[in-house]
Design a protein around this motif. Structure first.
Motif, short mmCIF file in Angstrom:
data_model
loop_
_atom_site.label_atom_id
_atom_site.label_comp_id
_atom_site.label_asym_id
_atom_site.label_seq_id
_atom_site.Cartn_x
_atom_site.Cartn_y
_atom_site.Cartn_z
N PRO A 19 0.84 -1.19 0.00
CA PRO A 19 0.00 0.00 0.00
C PRO A 19 0.88 1.25 0.00
O PRO A 19 1.85 1.33 0.76
CB PRO A 19 -0.80 -0.12 1.30
CG PRO A 19 -0.80 -1.59 1.59
CD PRO A 19 0.52 -2.11 1.08
N LYS A 77 -2.10 1.15 5.65
CA LYS A 77 -0.80 1.11 4.96
C LYS A 77 0.17 0.18 5.69
O LYS A 77 1.34 0.51 5.89
CB LYS A 77 -0.22 2.51 4.80
CG LYS A 77 -1.03 3.40 3.89
CD LYS A 77 -0.27 4.64 3.53
CE LYS A 77 -1.04 5.62 2.72
NZ LYS A 77 -1.73 5.23 1.58
N ASN A 130 0.54 2.99 -7.98
CA ASN A 130 -0.61 3.44 -7.20
C ASN A 130 -1.95 2.94 -7.74
O ASN A 130 -2.99 3.26 -7.20
CB ASN A 130 -0.63 4.97 -7.10
CG ASN A 130 -0.89 5.64 -8.43
OD1 ASN A 130 -1.02 4.98 -9.47
ND2 ASN A 130 -0.97 6.95 -8.42
N ASP A 164 -3.82 1.02 -5.06
CA ASP A 164 -4.40 1.93 -4.07
C ASP A 164 -5.69 2.56 -4.61
O ASP A 164 -6.69 2.64 -3.91
CB ASP A 164 -3.41 3.05 -3.72
CG ASP A 164 -2.24 2.57 -2.88
OD1 ASP A 164 -2.48 2.02 -1.80
OD2 ASP A 164 -1.10 2.75 -3.33
N PRO A 199 -4.53 -2.01 3.36
CA PRO A 199 -4.25 -0.71 2.72
C PRO A 199 -4.76 0.49 3.50
O PRO A 199 -4.13 1.55 3.47
CB PRO A 199 -4.95 -0.82 1.38
CG PRO A 199 -5.05 -2.27 1.12
CD PRO A 199 -5.22 -2.91 2.46
N TRP A 255 -8.46 -0.35 -4.88
CA TRP A 255 -8.81 -1.13 -3.69
C TRP A 255 -10.18 -0.75 -3.13
O TRP A 255 -11.00 -1.61 -2.85
CB TRP A 255 -7.73 -0.95 -2.62
CG TRP A 255 -8.01 -1.70 -1.37
CD1 TRP A 255 -8.47 -1.18 -0.18
CD2 TRP A 255 -7.87 -3.10 -1.16
NE1 TRP A 255 -8.61 -2.18 0.75
CE2 TRP A 255 -8.25 -3.36 0.17
CE3 TRP A 255 -7.47 -4.15 -1.96
CZ2 TRP A 255 -8.24 -4.65 0.72
CZ3 TRP A 255 -7.45 -5.44 -1.42
CH2 TRP A 255 -7.83 -5.67 -0.10
#
Length: 188
Positions: free
Chosen positions: A89, A185, A94, A97, A182, A100
Motif C-alpha cells: 500500500p 498502509k 498506485n 491503491d 491498505p 482497492w
C-alpha cells in the motif's frame, strides 16, 4: 492491449459456453464457475474482463498494474491482488491503491517482498536451463509453490466450497507472504 485481451477472453467464453457452444467438451464447462488469473498485463486484463463480462465470476491479478477503470459503483466479485515488493500500500504502483476501495466484494492484498515481477510466472523454473539467474530472492521452487498454493486457495474458496484459512491471516508456512491492510498502509 488490455481491452483486446479482455475481448479475447469473452470470445473464448462465447465459443465454450452456452447453447451455441461449438467446441467438443464444451458441455463439461460449468458456466457458473469461470474464473481468470493473470500476471502483469494478464492481471490487468483479468480485471478488464471481469468489468466487461459477468461470466468471469472471480479473478486474480498477479503483479500487474490495473488500467481498466472500475466504475464508482464498484466490482462486487472476488478479486485479490498478489504482487512483488513494488506493490505494498502506497508503493510505486498506485493503481492498486486507487482500485482497492472500489473492490466491494471479497478481496485481499498479498505482497511477497522477496519476489520479482517474473516470480509469478514460469521464468524462475526456466531460468537455470536458460542460463539466467532466478529473479527475486525466492528460489524457483518456492516461488512456484507460493503462487500455486495461493491461487488454488482463492479459486477453491470461490469456485468450490470450503473455507481457506490461508487467505484469512498470515501463514507460518508461507512467511514470505504479507497480508496487507491498505487502509492502515500496513502488511503483516
Amino acid at each position: 492491449m488490455v481491452g483486446v485481451r479482455a475481448a479475447d477472453a469473452s470470445f473464448v467464453l462465447d465459443q465454450l459456453t452456452g447453447s451455441n457452444a461449438k467446441r467438443e467438451g464444451s458441455s463439461l464447462i460449468a458456466p457458473s464457475k469461470i474464473a481468470m488469473a493473470g500476471q502483469s498485463v494478464g492481471g490487468a486484463a483479468t480485471l478488464a474482463a471481469m468489468l466487461k463480462d459477468s461470466r468471469v465470476r472471480a479473478g486474480i491479478n498477479m503483479d500487474g498494474t490495473t488500467y481498466a477503470r472500475i466504475p464508482k459503483s464498484g466490482l462486487s466479485r472476488p478479486f485479490p491482488f498478489m504482487g512483488s515488493a513494488g506493490h505494498p500500500p502506497g508503493g510505486r504502483d498506485n493503481s492498486w491503491d486507487r482500485d482497492w476501495k472500489l473492490l466491494t466484494g471479497w478481496k485481499r492484498w498479498l505482497v511477497l517482498p522477496g519476489a520479482d515481477h517474473q516470480s509469478f510466472t514460469d521464468v524462475p523454473l526456466l531460468a537455470g536451463a536458460l542460463g539466467l539467474g532466478v529473479p527475486g530472492d525466492l528460489s524457483a521452487a518456492r516461488s512456484v509453490e507460493i503462487t500455486r498454493t495461493y491461487v488454488r486457495a482463492f479459486f477453491d474458496l470461490h469456485l468450490r466450497t470450503g473455507r481457506q484459512p490461508l487467505l484469512d491471516k498470515p501463514s507460518p508456512r508461507y512467511l514470505e507472504v504479507k497480508l496487507c491492510t491498505p487502509e492502515r498502509k500496513t502488511c503483516e
